[in-house]
Motif scaffolding. Structure first.
Motif, PDB file in Angstrom:
ATOM      1  N   ALA A  59       0.821  -1.209   0.000  1.00 10.76           N
ATOM      2  CA  ALA A  59       0.000   0.000   0.000  1.00 10.76           C
ATOM      3  C   ALA A  59       0.859   1.265   0.000  1.00 10.76           C
ATOM      4  N   ASP A  60       2.125   1.162   0.441  1.00 13.78           N
ATOM      5  CA  ASP A  60       3.027   2.307   0.500  1.00 13.78           C
ATOM      6  C   ASP A  60       4.402   1.872   0.017  1.00 13.78           C
ATOM      7  N   ALA A  61       5.035   2.722  -0.759  1.00 15.63           N
ATOM      8  CA  ALA A  61       6.398   2.479  -1.228  1.00 15.63           C
ATOM      9  C   ALA A  61       7.244   3.698  -0.883  1.00 15.63           C
ATOM     10  N   TRP A  62       8.378   3.468  -0.221  1.00 13.67           N
ATOM     11  CA  TRP A  62       9.232   4.558   0.262  1.00 13.67           C
ATOM     12  C   TRP A  62      10.671   4.361  -0.189  1.00 13.67           C
ATOM     13  N   PHE A  63      11.357   5.479  -0.333  1.00 14.19           N
ATOM     14  CA  PHE A  63      12.810   5.487  -0.232  1.00 14.19           C
ATOM     15  C   PHE A  63      13.206   6.788   0.448  1.00 14.19           C
ATOM     16  N   VAL A  64      13.968   6.643   1.531  1.00 11.15           N
ATOM     17  CA  VAL A  64      14.514   7.807   2.223  1.00 11.15           C
ATOM     18  C   VAL A  64      16.021   7.685   2.158  1.00 11.15           C
ATOM     19  N   GLY A  65      16.667   8.642   1.513  1.00 10.21           N
ATOM     20  CA  GLY A  65      18.101   8.560   1.331  1.00 10.21           C
ATOM     21  C   GLY A  65      18.770   9.907   1.516  1.00 10.21           C
ATOM     22  N   TYR A  66      20.092   9.862   1.653  1.00 13.78           N
ATOM     23  CA  TYR A  66      20.807  11.117   1.907  1.00 13.78           C
ATOM     24  C   TYR A  66      22.264  11.021   1.480  1.00 13.78           C
ATOM     25  N   THR A  67      22.834  12.193   1.204  1.00 18.39           N
ATOM     26  CA  THR A  67      24.273  12.370   1.074  1.00 18.39           C
ATOM     27  C   THR A  67      24.732  13.078   2.344  1.00 18.39           C
ATOM     28  N   GLN A  68      25.957  13.529   2.359  1.00 19.98           N
ATOM     29  CA  GLN A  68      26.416  14.201   3.569  1.00 19.98           C
ATOM     30  C   GLN A  68      25.759  15.574   3.756  1.00 19.98           C
ATOM     31  N   ASP A  69      25.098  16.093   2.701  1.00 23.38           N
ATOM     32  CA  ASP A  69      24.516  17.427   2.792  1.00 23.38           C
ATOM     33  C   ASP A  69      23.001  17.467   2.615  1.00 23.38           C
ATOM     34  N   MET A  70      22.405  16.446   1.999  1.00 27.68           N
ATOM     35  CA  MET A  70      20.998  16.519   1.629  1.00 27.68           C
ATOM     36  C   MET A  70      20.295  15.225   1.995  1.00 27.68           C
ATOM     37  N   VAL A  71      19.042  15.343   2.388  1.00 23.70           N
ATOM     38  CA  VAL A  71      18.223  14.169   2.659  1.00 23.70           C
ATOM     39  C   VAL A  71      16.899  14.334   1.928  1.00 23.70           C
ATOM     40  N   MET A  72      16.404  13.235   1.342  1.00 31.63           N
ATOM     41  CA  MET A  72      15.178  13.335   0.557  1.00 31.63           C
ATOM     42  C   MET A  72      14.326  12.089   0.743  1.00 31.63           C
ATOM     43  N   THR A  73      13.025  12.312   0.856  1.00 34.17           N
ATOM     44  CA  THR A  73      12.039  11.240   0.911  1.00 34.17           C
ATOM     45  C   THR A  73      11.267  11.201  -0.396  1.00 34.17           C
ATOM     46  N   VAL A  74      11.065  10.000  -0.913  1.00 36.99           N
ATOM     47  CA  VAL A  74      10.132   9.773  -2.016  1.00 36.99           C
ATOM     48  C   VAL A  74       9.123   8.733  -1.542  1.00 36.99           C
ATOM     49  N   TRP A  75       7.845   9.049  -1.670  1.00 34.17           N
ATOM     50  CA  TRP A  75       6.769   8.125  -1.270  1.00 34.17           C
ATOM     51  C   TRP A  75       5.798   7.964  -2.434  1.00 34.17           C
ATOM     52  N   ILE A  76       5.293   6.752  -2.614  1.00 30.55           N
ATOM     53  CA  ILE A  76       4.260   6.463  -3.609  1.00 30.55           C
ATOM     54  C   ILE A  76       3.188   5.638  -2.916  1.00 30.55           C
TER      55      ILE A  76
END
Length: 820
Positions: free
Chosen positions: A591-608
């Protein structure tokens, strides 16, 4: 004497206007004067609702927030030809009459009497302003009388230029735009100073019937009315005949109204934050200037990546019962060090629900990272070993009246036996995550996770025996925004960044009304430059000693484990040319698909996910697909590849604290390798001391414990070190009611490896590689009532665990042997 003359002139005009109305309407003079005297008093200070304007971090206009979309501009900024256009078509005698034009009134009265109803107002610009400032739009004789009285008062209180300035800023010009600046932006995406003559004539054409003549509603009528304006300008001497004629032939060009608001979901987020800082009247009417954290490039890249994913079918395109596109998606991009929101996508379609901020969804395996972080904080390390085997559930949350229930299960129903934290997290192994939670205790995990400041967790999340907590089984769920901030703690040395979208807010004169608190304690020089020198008090009073969610060392260990997820595990779709750490997540039933990732400066969530929280299973081009966290990781990678420069600082690895050391460990115990260790690997831990947690607790594996004690305590039975032999993994059918260890078939005559001696008290323990089929009987069910079937996959040199004759599952102990 001058005041007396002015008062006399005003009375004469009132009398003349009243006489005309008496003659036309047959009402008494006393009644007329009574109505006029009841008109509202003119406020000597003009004020109007102004639009709050929102800018990106680079100073680009994003949108306006308003009750009436209005941006006030002074008369000197308004082109003379635009002023002339309004005067020519609305009130050619504006500069000569005293607010009321008796000839215009007489002309209107004649037309109204002839038609038997009010069809013409005869209002001057001053009268229109009076009506817009103080009266409603009802067409009655009473309102007209009050309008006249107020117009005369305005002329006594303000100069002609001031009245014209107020009028051009206040008048409604259709499509939600008030005043010439807002209308110029709405129709032409220009400031008023940049308008061409034909565009000025369009604005002047609108007051007569703003919505009808709006170029967005009726462009042909707009062109016709524009040409009338140009003709009136020629007749009044403002334009030459040639210029008016040539301008009238100009094609009408307007901007796409769908493009008027950039980064809509982000602006909506900003609006909510403004309402937390200011009163509603201030936000919607006082013309605030809001400087935000949004990065235009990052926003555009994110929006384009999702659009391309839909176009290519990576995100299917279907609709729910209400006609809304499904599945939906969301994205949040934060600066790790400050928490500044650089981009935000809240969904697609027209429902305006900001899923990035407001949707609470089950995080699935993306929540496992916090369980492992809690374990690291309790003294474990990436090499700590857990047992990846299916178990019969022993708690009520997954109980089944039909018999034993296998829970938890891995998504592929493969079980790998002894695995360390690093491998378990990279493969997103469910059984291992639950074993980690059992080891440290639910209360310990819940206390640790409170440090990430999730606002949506409830008292039911992490109650006793709630082991689904390890798999993201939450009562309400979490938002993409808060997941990004929580993962940001791993990149930021253990302290979760606090997301913010507003850098500062000023009034129209540039006075600072709010400034975002600094992310760390400011120096005295910074306090002086930013606040004291400008006479502004800092908008915060707080202690900068922020309590971290985990130590700097453990934050680095988590980042290193999550790098393995991206480089070797389920998050491989997010690999970049720079170091990336992150975790996929797929909730129950997809029902939910996620990826939460980051570099040393940025973090980003993608959800579907589907708004109705239902399985994401679709048919695209005759192929059946199921959306998982892998799909989210691919879109995450598409976005970040365009934003991260491998040659910049973002390409550097995560900073390693001095106390984090390299150590060599036994792959199957997590302890320092001994003489008979089958496989030794390099791992990281804090300092260079092995994990002090006893292996009995760390892996829950009594057979291997017994074997270790046997090897340590009976030297004469220690086998020689194992030599490497290539073996093909045989398939072994598990016999539920017979132990597997005493009998181990040899495939094609190859020599099978054993650990231990046949003369020893426990007999030999066979080593992998091997694959053993599990379950397949009616006695063993899954939580949804299906017959459980799985495969136990044993790596090379890994001890093979016994099969429990009661369940048909590995238990790690040969029958009849004691762990004591």
């Amino acid at each position: 004497m001058k005041n007396l003359e002015s008062r006399t002139k005003k009375l004469l005009l009132l009398g003349a206007a009243a006489a005309l109305i008496v003659l036309a309407g047959g009402v008494g003079l006393g009644q007329v004067l009574a109505i006029m005297s009841a008109a509202p008093e003119v406020d000597r200070e003009y004020s109007a609702l102004e639009t709050t304007v929102v800018y990106s971090r680079d100073g680009e206009l994003l949108a306006g927030i308003y009750e009436e979309d209005r941006t006030y501009v002074e008369l000197e900024r308004i082109p003379q030809q635009l002023q002339d256009a309004f005067i020519a078509v609305e009130d050619r005698n504006f500069y000569s009459h005293p607010g009321v034009d008796p000839r215009a009134i007489a002309r209107a009265l004649y037309a109204n009497l002839r038609h038997g109803e009010i069809v013409e107002g005869g209002s001057t610009i001053t009268q229109q302003l009076a009506r817009n400032l103080y009266l409603d739009a009802e067409r009655t004789m009473t309102r007209k009388l009050k309008e006249i009285r107020i117009a005369l008062d305005l002329e006594q209180s303000f100069t002609k230029d001031e009245i014209l300035e107020m009028y051009l800023n206040h008048i409604y010009l259709g499509s939600g735009a008030y005043g010439v600046q807002a209308a110029s932006q709405r129709y032409f995406d220009k400031d008023v100073e940049e308008l061409r003559l034909d565009e000025m004539a369009v604005l002047a054409a609108l007051p007569r019937a703003p919505n009808y003549y709006s170029p967005l509603n009726n462009p042909e009528a707009t062109e016709a009315r524009r040409d009338i304006v140009l003709q009136r300008m020629e007749q009044t001497g403002y334009l030459s005949e040639d210029l008016a004629r040539r301008t009238a032939g100009t094609p009408l060009e307007t901007v796409d109204p769908e493009q008027e608001t950039r980064a809509w979901y982000f602006v909506d987020h900003v609006r909510r934050k403004l309402l937390e800082l200011f009163d509603e009247d201030e936000v919607f009417g006082e013309g605030l200037v809001v400087h935000t954290t949004l990065d235009i490039e990052a926003q555009a890249v994110a929006e384009e990546a999702f659009a391309e994913a839909v176009e290519t079918g990576r995100i299917p395109n279907s609709e729910n019962e209400d006609g809304d596109p499904q599945p939906q998606y969301a994205q949040v991009f934060l600066d790790v060090h400050t928490g500044a929101v650089r981009s935000m996508v809240g969904g697609r379609g027209d429902d305006e629900f900001n899923r990035a901020e407001l949707a609470l969804r089950h995080p699935g395996s993306a929540f496992k990272s916090f369980i492992y972080a809690a374990a690291l904080s309790e003294g474990r390390f990436p090499g700590t070993v857990v047992n990846d085997i299916p178990r019969v559930a022993d708690h009520e949350s997954v109980a089944n009246d039909d018999g034993p229930v296998v829970w938890p299960r891995n998504f592929d129903d493969q079980y790998r036996g002894l695995v360390n934290y690093r491998r378990a997290l990279s493969r997103s192994i469910n059984t291992a995550a639950v074993e980690v939670l059992r080891d440290i205790g639910i209360e310990t995990a819940r206390r640790h996770i409170a440090g990430y400041e999730f606002s949506s967790l409830t008292e039911n999340d992490g109650v006793e025996d709630h082991y689904a907590f390890a798999l993201g089984g939450l009562e309400r769920g979490v938002s993409p925004l808060e997941m990004a901030a929580a993962y940001g703690a791993f990149a930021a040395g253990g302290v979760p960044p606090e997301p913010f979208a507003i850098e500062k807010v000023t009034d129209g004169e540039g006075r600072v009304l709010y400034r975002a608190p600094p992310r760390e304690e400011p120096s005295g020089e910074e306090l002086y430059e930013r606040y004291i020198r400008r006479g502004v008090a800092p908008g915060y009073i707080e202690d900068f000693q922020v309590e971290p969610a985990l130590s700097r060392e453990n934050a680095f260990l988590m980042s290193d484990m999550l790098r393995t997820v991206v480089e070797q595990g389920t998050g491989i779709g997010a690999r970049l040319e720079v170091p990336v750490a992150g975790k996929t997540g797929t909730s129950d039933d997809n029902a939910d698909a996620w990826f939460v990732g980051y570099t040393q400066d940025m973090v980003m969530t993608v959800w579907i996910g589907e708004d109705a929280s239902q399985p994401m299973q679709y048919t695209v081009n005759t192929s059946d697909i199921e959306i998982t966290g892998v799909h989210a990781s691919l879109i995450w990678g598409d976005i970040m590849r365009q934003l991260v420069d491998s040659d910049s600082d973002a390409g550097e690895a995560f900073e390693r604290p001095p106390r984090v050391q390299n150590v060599s460990i036994d792959l199957f115990t997590g302890r320092p390798p001994g003489a008979h260790s089958a496989v030794a690997v390099d791992e990281l831990m804090i300092d260079d001391e092995p994990d002090p947690i006893p292996i009995e607790i760390a892996i829950h594996m009594p057979a291997y414990l017994t074997l270790r004690r046997y090897l340590a305590g009976i030297p004469e039975h220690r086998p020689e070190p194992i030599s490497e032999v290539e073996l093909d993994p045989p398939r072994i059918d598990a016999v539920v009611f017979e132990p597997i260890l005493p009998v181990y078939p040899i495939d094609r005559g190859q020599e099978r490896q054993y650990l231990g001696s046949p003369e020893g008290p426990f007999g030999p323990v066979p080593l992998g590689p091997a694959e053993i089929e599990l379950g397949g009987t009616e006695e063993l069910k899954t939580a949804d009532g299906e017959v459980f079937e799985g495969v136990y996959v044993i790596d090379r040199y890994e001890p093979v665990q016994a099969i429990n004759p009661a369940t048909g599952l590995p238990v790690g102990l040969p029958p009849g042997l004691s762990v004591n």
